[in-house]
Write a protein that holds these residues in place. Structure first.
Motif, mmCIF file in Angstrom:
data_model
loop_
_atom_site.group_PDB
_atom_site.id
_atom_site.type_symbol
_atom_site.label_atom_id
_atom_site.label_comp_id
_atom_site.label_asym_id
_atom_site.label_seq_id
_atom_site.Cartn_x
_atom_site.Cartn_y
_atom_site.Cartn_z
ATOM 1 N N VAL A 35 41.074 57.414 49.230
ATOM 2 C CA VAL A 35 40.131 57.402 50.353
ATOM 3 C C VAL A 35 38.922 58.268 50.022
ATOM 4 C CG1 VAL A 35 39.794 57.999 52.783
ATOM 5 C CG2 VAL A 35 41.973 56.997 52.026
ATOM 6 N N GLY A 36 37.746 57.750 50.301
ATOM 7 C CA GLY A 36 36.519 58.487 50.072
ATOM 8 C C GLY A 36 35.923 58.289 48.699
ATOM 9 N N LYS A 37 36.621 57.589 47.823
ATOM 10 C CA LYS A 37 36.103 57.374 46.473
ATOM 11 C C LYS A 37 35.482 55.976 46.365
ATOM 12 C CE LYS A 37 39.340 60.432 44.063
ATOM 13 N NZ LYS A 37 40.329 60.555 42.976
ATOM 14 N N THR A 38 34.601 55.850 45.394
ATOM 15 C CA THR A 38 34.001 54.546 45.105
ATOM 16 C C THR A 38 34.833 53.827 44.052
ATOM 17 O OG1 THR A 38 32.602 55.301 43.280
ATOM 18 C CG2 THR A 38 31.727 55.547 45.533
ATOM 19 N N ASP A 39 34.552 52.549 43.861
ATOM 20 C CA ASP A 39 35.267 51.783 42.850
ATOM 21 C C ASP A 39 35.116 52.399 41.466
ATOM 22 O OD1 ASP A 39 36.357 49.604 44.390
ATOM 23 O OD2 ASP A 39 34.312 48.883 44.656
ATOM 24 N N TYR A 40 33.949 53.002 41.213
ATOM 25 C CA TYR A 40 33.690 53.572 39.896
ATOM 26 C C TYR A 40 34.482 54.853 39.635
ATOM 27 C CZ TYR A 40 29.835 50.241 39.692
ATOM 28 O OH TYR A 40 29.081 49.087 39.683
ATOM 29 N N THR B 63 33.960 46.908 34.417
ATOM 30 C CA THR B 63 33.691 45.492 34.724
ATOM 31 C C THR B 63 34.451 45.060 35.970
ATOM 32 O OG1 THR B 63 35.450 44.888 33.166
ATOM 33 C CG2 THR B 63 33.184 44.846 32.334
ATOM 34 N N GLU B 64 35.669 45.601 36.146
ATOM 35 C CA GLU B 64 36.438 45.274 37.339
ATOM 36 C C GLU B 64 35.773 45.867 38.581
ATOM 37 O OE1 GLU B 64 40.934 45.044 35.383
ATOM 38 O OE2 GLU B 64 40.191 46.936 36.208
ATOM 39 N N ALA B 65 35.325 47.128 38.504
ATOM 40 C CA ALA B 65 34.659 47.789 39.632
ATOM 41 C C ALA B 65 33.420 47.009 40.054
ATOM 42 C CB ALA B 65 34.291 49.223 39.253
ATOM 43 N N GLU B 66 32.655 46.558 39.073
ATOM 44 C CA GLU B 66 31.447 45.791 39.376
ATOM 45 C C GLU B 66 31.792 44.474 40.061
ATOM 46 O OE1 GLU B 66 29.637 45.551 35.551
ATOM 47 O OE2 GLU B 66 28.629 47.512 35.731
ATOM 48 N N ALA B 67 32.900 43.828 39.611
ATOM 49 C CA ALA B 67 33.311 42.561 40.214
ATOM 50 C C ALA B 67 33.771 42.785 41.656
ATOM 51 C CB ALA B 67 34.434 41.934 39.390
ATOM 52 N N TYR B 68 34.525 43.872 41.883
ATOM 53 C CA TYR B 68 34.984 44.168 43.243
ATOM 54 C C TYR B 68 33.794 44.386 44.183
ATOM 55 C CZ TYR B 68 39.355 45.281 40.747
ATOM 56 O OH TYR B 68 40.467 45.244 39.950
ATOM 57 N N ARG B 69 32.822 45.183 43.725
ATOM 58 C CA ARG B 69 31.655 45.508 44.550
ATOM 59 C C ARG B 69 30.810 44.260 44.813
ATOM 60 N NH1 ARG B 69 30.406 50.939 45.066
ATOM 61 N NH2 ARG B 69 28.171 50.520 45.232
ATOM 62 N N ALA B 70 30.739 43.380 43.793
ATOM 63 C CA ALA B 70 29.973 42.137 43.969
ATOM 64 C C ALA B 70 30.608 41.250 45.040
ATOM 65 C CB ALA B 70 29.886 41.385 42.643
ATOM 66 N N ASP B 71 31.958 41.190 45.029
ATOM 67 C CA ASP B 71 32.646 40.408 46.059
ATOM 68 C C ASP B 71 32.427 41.024 47.448
ATOM 69 O OD1 ASP B 71 33.659 38.614 44.206
ATOM 70 O OD2 ASP B 71 35.539 39.706 43.928
#
Length: 223
Positions: A2-7, A14-22
């Motif tokens: 909780v409180g953290k970003t995907d990165y 690449t997974e974090a970027e895909a999650y954020r894009a969705d």
């Protein structure tokens, strides 16, 4: 988390970027995005597979305030799927190899049959092939010099349908039946009426086997 970003989580960039894009797509379009099959690099280096669905969250004014995501771990399912794909690919490869072998065997058989017919048609000896129903599959042209009928007259007919005198018909029939029953070669001599009168002949009858080791035909060589 909780409180953290995907990165800031252990999965790959690449997974974090895909999650954020969705997430961005769902919030901007205000439309759900369902059944996203994706990977996730977890703590300890384990690579997991998930089926994820995301829907927008709205406030009381109908404005998007976030995303709700539900993920199901399908790692075991993906592993089974990959194993099935590998098994299918292996089977297809084996089928291709077997097909090539069968084609080579077929080509070889055709070549052997062609060579056999070339030799048989140029042989002064009488050559006959019958199946287990005692039907003539092959007769070379020498038959016409002996009985007066062309080879075509005999093809497809049973030994009882070609007009032989009964005692000769019985003699040949018994020999062929013995071949198909015992597999033992037959070598004999006999007198036979031809269009040129009585003649003495020396004959050999041998079994021919298929790929299963079963007697499929009998080959007769007479001179």
């Amino acid at each position: 988390i909780v409180g953290k970003t995907d990165y800031e989580l252990p999965w790959a960039k690449t997974e974090a970027e895909a999650y954020r894009a969705d997430d961005q797509y769902v919030m901007e379009s205000k439309m759900p995005k369902l059944n996203i099959v994706e990977t996730q690099l977890q703590f300890g280096g384990r690579l997991a597979w998930f089926n994820t669905s995301k829907v927008p969250l709205f406030d009381s004014n109908g404005e998007v305030i976030g995303v709700l995501g539900v993920s199901n771990d399908i790692t075991d399912l993906k592993k089974t799927e990959e194993e099935l794909i590998q098994a299918r690919d292996h089977l297809e490869d084996q089928v291709k190899k077997q097909t090539v072998k069968l084609q080579e065997a077929y080509d070889s058989l055709k070549e052997s049959e062609s060579q056999f017919r070339t030799l048989a048609e140029n042989s002064p000896d009488l050559i006959i092939r019958v199946n287990s129903d005692l039907k003539y599959l092959y007769v070379n042209s020498t038959i016409e010099e002996i009985l007066g009928n062309p080879p075509e007259f005999y093809i497809g007919k049973n030994i009882e349908e070609i007009g032989l005198p009964s005692k000769y018909m019985s003699y040949f029939r018994e020999n062929y039946l013995k071949i198909f029953k015992t597999g033992e070669e037959i070598h004999d001599e006999y007198e036979f009426p031809t269009i040129k009168g009585l003649r003495f002949f020396k004959t050999s009858v041998v079994p021919e086997y298929n790929t299963k080791g079963e007697i499929e035909t009998a080959l007769t060589l007479t001179r």
